[in-house]
Enzyme design. Structure first.
Site, PDB file in Angstrom:
ATOM      1  N   SER A   3       0.787  -1.593  -0.358  1.00  0.00           N
ATOM      2  CA  SER A   3      -0.162  -0.103   0.446  1.00  0.00           C
ATOM      3  C   SER A   3       1.164   1.190   0.402  1.00  0.00           C
ATOM      4  O   SER A   3       2.299   1.921   0.595  1.00  0.00           O
ATOM      5  CB  SER A   3      -1.166   0.347   1.639  1.00  0.00           C
ATOM      6  OG  SER A   3      -1.000   1.335   1.697  1.00  0.00           O
ATOM      7  N   SER A   4       0.359   2.557  -0.726  1.00  0.00           N
ATOM      8  CA  SER A   4       1.247   3.582  -0.318  1.00  0.00           C
ATOM      9  C   SER A   4       1.667   4.510   0.669  1.00  0.00           C
ATOM     10  O   SER A   4       2.808   5.157   1.143  1.00  0.00           O
ATOM     11  CB  SER A   4       0.578   4.628  -2.173  1.00  0.00           C
ATOM     12  OG  SER A   4      -0.747   4.995  -1.495  1.00  0.00           O
ATOM     13  N   CYS A   5       0.652   3.768   1.774  1.00  0.00           N
ATOM     14  CA  CYS A   5       0.699   4.489   3.292  1.00  0.00           C
ATOM     15  C   CYS A   5       2.401   3.549   3.233  1.00  0.00           C
ATOM     16  O   CYS A   5       2.706   3.917   4.676  1.00  0.00           O
ATOM     17  CB  CYS A   5      -0.187   3.268   4.365  1.00  0.00           C
ATOM     18  SG  CYS A   5      -1.721   3.486   3.878  1.00  0.00           S
ATOM     19  N   HIS A  28     -13.215   4.460   2.888  1.00  0.00           N
ATOM     20  CA  HIS A  28     -12.462   5.434   2.277  1.00  0.00           C
ATOM     21  C   HIS A  28     -12.989   6.477   1.233  1.00  0.00           C
ATOM     22  O   HIS A  28     -13.853   6.732   1.644  1.00  0.00           O
ATOM     23  CB  HIS A  28     -11.113   4.200   1.015  1.00  0.00           C
ATOM     24  CG  HIS A  28     -10.698   3.186   1.653  1.00  0.00           C
ATOM     25  ND1 HIS A  28     -10.366   2.294   1.207  1.00  0.00           N
ATOM     26  CD2 HIS A  28      -9.520   4.101   2.434  1.00  0.00           C
ATOM     27  CE1 HIS A  28      -9.829   1.705   1.524  1.00  0.00           C
ATOM     28  NE2 HIS A  28      -8.715   2.484   2.668  1.00  0.00           N
ATOM     29  N   LYS A  30       2.542  -3.261   6.280  1.00  0.00           N
ATOM     30  CA  LYS A  30       3.435  -3.255   4.997  1.00  0.00           C
ATOM     31  C   LYS A  30       4.047  -3.461   4.437  1.00  0.00           C
ATOM     32  O   LYS A  30       4.833  -4.525   3.726  1.00  0.00           O
ATOM     33  CB  LYS A  30       1.758  -2.685   4.159  1.00  0.00           C
ATOM     34  CG  LYS A  30       0.266  -2.768   4.399  1.00  0.00           C
ATOM     35  CD  LYS A  30      -0.004  -4.009   3.053  1.00  0.00           C
ATOM     36  CE  LYS A  30      -1.443  -3.721   3.273  1.00  0.00           C
ATOM     37  NZ  LYS A  30      -1.330  -5.215   2.498  1.00  0.00           N
ATOM     38  N   TYR A  32      -1.026   0.065   9.798  1.00  0.00           N
ATOM     39  CA  TYR A  32      -1.250  -0.566   9.206  1.00  0.00           C
ATOM     40  C   TYR A  32       0.399  -0.381   8.066  1.00  0.00           C
ATOM     41  O   TYR A  32       0.655  -1.196   7.237  1.00  0.00           O
ATOM     42  CB  TYR A  32      -1.869   0.423   8.320  1.00  0.00           C
ATOM     43  CG  TYR A  32      -2.576   0.040   6.170  1.00  0.00           C
ATOM     44  CD1 TYR A  32      -3.501  -1.378   6.509  1.00  0.00           C
ATOM     45  CD2 TYR A  32      -2.216   0.971   5.411  1.00  0.00           C
ATOM     46  CE1 TYR A  32      -3.833  -1.620   4.951  1.00  0.00           C
ATOM     47  CE2 TYR A  32      -2.463   0.444   4.112  1.00  0.00           C
ATOM     48  CZ  TYR A  32      -3.264  -0.564   4.359  1.00  0.00           C
ATOM     49  OH  TYR A  32      -3.783  -0.989   3.280  1.00  0.00           O
TER      50      TYR A  32
HETATM   51  N1  LIG Z   1      -9.109  -0.754  -0.827  1.00  0.00           N
HETATM   52  C1  LIG Z   1      -7.647   0.205  -1.205  1.00  0.00           C
HETATM   53  O1  LIG Z   1      -7.287   1.525  -1.652  1.00  0.00           O
HETATM   54  C2  LIG Z   1      -5.878  -0.365  -1.202  1.00  0.00           C
HETATM   55  C3  LIG Z   1      -5.350   1.031  -1.796  1.00  0.00           C
HETATM   56  C4  LIG Z   1      -4.036   0.159  -1.395  1.00  0.00           C
HETATM   57  C5  LIG Z   1      -3.379  -1.599  -1.180  1.00  0.00           C
HETATM   58  N2  LIG Z   1      -4.826  -2.079  -1.021  1.00  0.00           N
HETATM   59  C6  LIG Z   1      -4.139  -3.781  -0.049  1.00  0.00           C
HETATM   60  O2  LIG Z   1      -5.318  -4.553  -1.218  1.00  0.00           O
HETATM   61  C7  LIG Z   1      -5.819  -5.690  -0.732  1.00  0.00           C
HETATM   62  C8  LIG Z   1      -6.943  -5.785  -0.971  1.00  0.00           C
HETATM   63  O3  LIG Z   1      -7.747  -4.634   0.094  1.00  0.00           O
HETATM   64  P1  LIG Z   1      -9.112  -4.482  -0.665  1.00  0.00           P
HETATM   65  O4  LIG Z   1      -9.491  -3.105  -0.684  1.00  0.00           O
HETATM   66  O5  LIG Z   1      -9.536  -5.571  -1.208  1.00  0.00           O
HETATM   67  O6  LIG Z   1      -9.654  -4.545   1.592  1.00  0.00           O
HETATM   68  P2  LIG Z   1     -10.813  -5.377   1.600  1.00  0.00           P
HETATM   69  O7  LIG Z   1     -11.979  -5.187   0.475  1.00  0.00           O
HETATM   70  O8  LIG Z   1     -11.303  -4.959   3.124  1.00  0.00           O
HETATM   71  O9  LIG Z   1     -11.079  -6.781   1.894  1.00  0.00           O
HETATM   72  C9  LIG Z   1     -10.146  -7.432   2.315  1.00  0.00           C
HETATM   73  C10 LIG Z   1      -9.975  -8.998   2.461  1.00  0.00           C
HETATM   74  O10 LIG Z   1      -9.483  -9.563   3.874  1.00  0.00           O
HETATM   75  C11 LIG Z   1     -10.027 -10.711   4.352  1.00  0.00           C
HETATM   76  N3  LIG Z   1      -9.295 -10.767   5.258  1.00  0.00           N
HETATM   77  C12 LIG Z   1      -9.468  -9.815   6.744  1.00  0.00           C
HETATM   78  N4  LIG Z   1      -9.065 -10.861   7.681  1.00  0.00           N
HETATM   79  C13 LIG Z   1      -8.734 -11.938   7.206  1.00  0.00           C
HETATM   80  C14 LIG Z   1      -8.360 -12.851   8.210  1.00  0.00           C
HETATM   81  N5  LIG Z   1      -7.711 -13.013   9.501  1.00  0.00           N
HETATM   82  N6  LIG Z   1      -7.668 -14.072   7.952  1.00  0.00           N
HETATM   83  C15 LIG Z   1      -8.578 -14.652   6.446  1.00  0.00           C
HETATM   84  N7  LIG Z   1      -9.317 -12.811   5.163  1.00  0.00           N
HETATM   85  C16 LIG Z   1      -8.832 -12.151   6.196  1.00  0.00           C
HETATM   86  C17 LIG Z   1     -11.564 -10.546   4.422  1.00  0.00           C
HETATM   87  O11 LIG Z   1     -12.378 -11.809   3.851  1.00  0.00           O
HETATM   88  P3  LIG Z   1     -13.437 -11.834   3.996  1.00  0.00           P
HETATM   89  O12 LIG Z   1     -14.147 -11.193   3.232  1.00  0.00           O
HETATM   90  O13 LIG Z   1     -13.913 -13.201   3.939  1.00  0.00           O
HETATM   91  O14 LIG Z   1     -13.756 -11.456   5.513  1.00  0.00           O
HETATM   92  C18 LIG Z   1     -11.055  -9.518   2.520  1.00  0.00           C
HETATM   93  O15 LIG Z   1     -11.269 -10.726   1.805  1.00  0.00           O
HETATM   94  C19 LIG Z   1      -5.096  -5.338   1.054  1.00  0.00           C
HETATM   95  O16 LIG Z   1      -3.567  -6.002   0.630  1.00  0.00           O
HETATM   96  C20 LIG Z   1      -4.976  -3.913   1.204  1.00  0.00           C
HETATM   97  O17 LIG Z   1      -3.728  -3.699   1.979  1.00  0.00           O
HETATM   98  C21 LIG Z   1      -5.737  -1.000  -0.438  1.00  0.00           C
END
Ligand SMILES: NC(=O)c1ccc[n+]([C@@H]2O[C@H](COP(=O)([O-])OP(=O)(O)OC[C@H]3O[C@@H](n4cnc5c(N)ncnc54)[C@H](OP(=O)(O)O)[C@@H]3O)[C@@H](O)[C@H]2O)c1
Length: 310
Positions: free
Chosen positions: A103-105, A176, A136, A132
């Site tokens: 993540s950019s964080c 967000h 990361k 966070y």
């Molecule tokens: N969203 C952004 O703006 C953004 C930006 C940069 C990077 N990212 C990175 O991209 C990735 C995906 O982000 P996203 O936005 O798709 O997040 P999200 O919609 O919040 O989804 C997170 C997922 O992680 C799973 N999870 C959380 N805790 C868990 C655990 N203890 N065991 C197993 N699974 C777990 C959840 O599973 P369940 O649904 O099955 O509970 C969910 O499917 C992350 O690594 C995030 O840091 C996101």
């Protein structure tokens, strides 16, 4: 290929599975209820049993500024545990490749924009999402260490800029910026309100990419894994001010009021724009315009609202 995908029910995980290229692969994507990634022995067993060709680690505890400020310990420990467990399980199971999402964080608070990969680890993190960002960063470093230690295990990290898209979170407690804006402007239109309040002066700049574009980049990375650098930003290459995101959402939603600014609220970093030199050299670029991405996300929000799930 046999792909072991974590976070398959999340915004990014769903975009990965909905992408055309997903059809060519056999994807196993356990939910958190089926496999708690903070449980090391369970993760070790699941990855060993599946024996995938590649792991895509897209699970995480993810949230906006309010959630990050309220729960820094959980953001640190859960993201660190999940990342360490998945990487170490892949290594123990002899999986040849792992693609980790950062993540950019992860970038230092005062790193010059655009944020070049060389700046990672060279300064203090932004305090509003330090837990966070630290997790990361640690997982990305672990990817680098294990790849150096073991020639037959290649573990690489993509660092996406901020994201928005279908299956985003619209609950104000965890959302967000873009889904929060969509909800606020939609509610103003529905209630007939002619003002919407913006936290801060709205001049802070942010780079938000549509999640389907990230999925496209991830499949490109999977297809050409050996060409991918160990760490690579993935983003738009340009950013918009917070005021511009509000203005675009108002246009898409058809709300014609005006914006006010609450200058007492925290707004985080002034700018967070990732450098895309490595991405350009790799040969990939996103395709979706801001207007189109917001329109698709708003259509999804309206669907959820109709079903009482927003
Ligand atoms: N969203 C952004 O703006 C953004 C930006 C940069 C990077 N990212 C990175 O991209 C990735 C995906 O982000 P996203 O936005 O798709 O997040 P999200 O919609 O919040 O989804 C997170 C997922 O992680 C799973 N999870 C959380 N805790 C868990 C655990 N203890 N065991 C197993 N699974 C777990 C959840 O599973 P369940 O649904 O099955 O509970 C969910 O499917 C992350 O690594 C995030 O840091 C996101």
């Amino acid at each position: 290929m046999k792909v072991f995908l974590t976070g398959g029910r999340g915004m990014v995980g769903r975009a990965i599975q909905d992408h055309d290229r997903a059809k060519a692969h056999q994807i196993v994507a356990p939910t958190s209820a089926e496999l708690d990634l903070t449980d090391r022995s369970a993760v070790m067993a699941a990855v060993a049993e599946d024996a995938p060709d590649i792991v895509i680690h897209s699970a995480g505890r993810v949230g906006g500024i309010q959630a990050n400020m309220a729960h820094p310990a959980a953001f640190l420990t859960e993201n660190m545990d999940m990342g360490f467990n998945v990487v170490l399980a892949a290594r123990a199971a002899g999986v040849p490749r792992l693609l980790n999402l950062g993540s950019s964080c992860m970038y230092p608070h005062d790193a010059p924009n655009p944020l070049h990969e060389e700046s990672l680890g060279k300064g203090e993190l932004e305090p509003t999402n330090e837990g966070y960002g630290l997790a990361k960063l640690a997982v990305a470093r672990l990817c680098d260490f294990v790849s150096r230690e073991q020639a037959d295990f290649s573990c690489k990290t993509l660092i996406p800029c901020n994201l928005y898209g279908l299956h985003d979170k619209f609950d104000p407690a965890v959302s967000h910026l873009v889904p929060a804006i969509i909800r606020k402007v939609h509610e103003a239109r529905e209630s007939g309100s002619d003002t919407v309040e913006i936290w801060g002066d709205g001049t802070a700049r942010r780079e938000f990419m549509f999640s389907d574009d990230l999925a496209d980049g991830i499949w490109q990375a999977v297809a050409r894994f050996d060409d991918l650098p160990g760490v690579m930003n993935i983003g738009l290459g340009h950013d918009y001010s917070i005021n511009e995101y509000y203005a675009e959402a108002a246009r898409v939603i058809g709300w014609q009021g005006h914006f006010t600014h609450d200058l007492s609220r925290p707004t985080g970093m002034k700018q967070k724009l990732v450098a895309t030199d490595r991405q350009t050299a790799f040969g990939w670029a996103p395709k979706t315009s801001l207007q189109d991405g917001i329109a698709q996300t708003y259509a999804h929000f309206l669907d959820l609202t109709e079903r009482g799930e927003a």
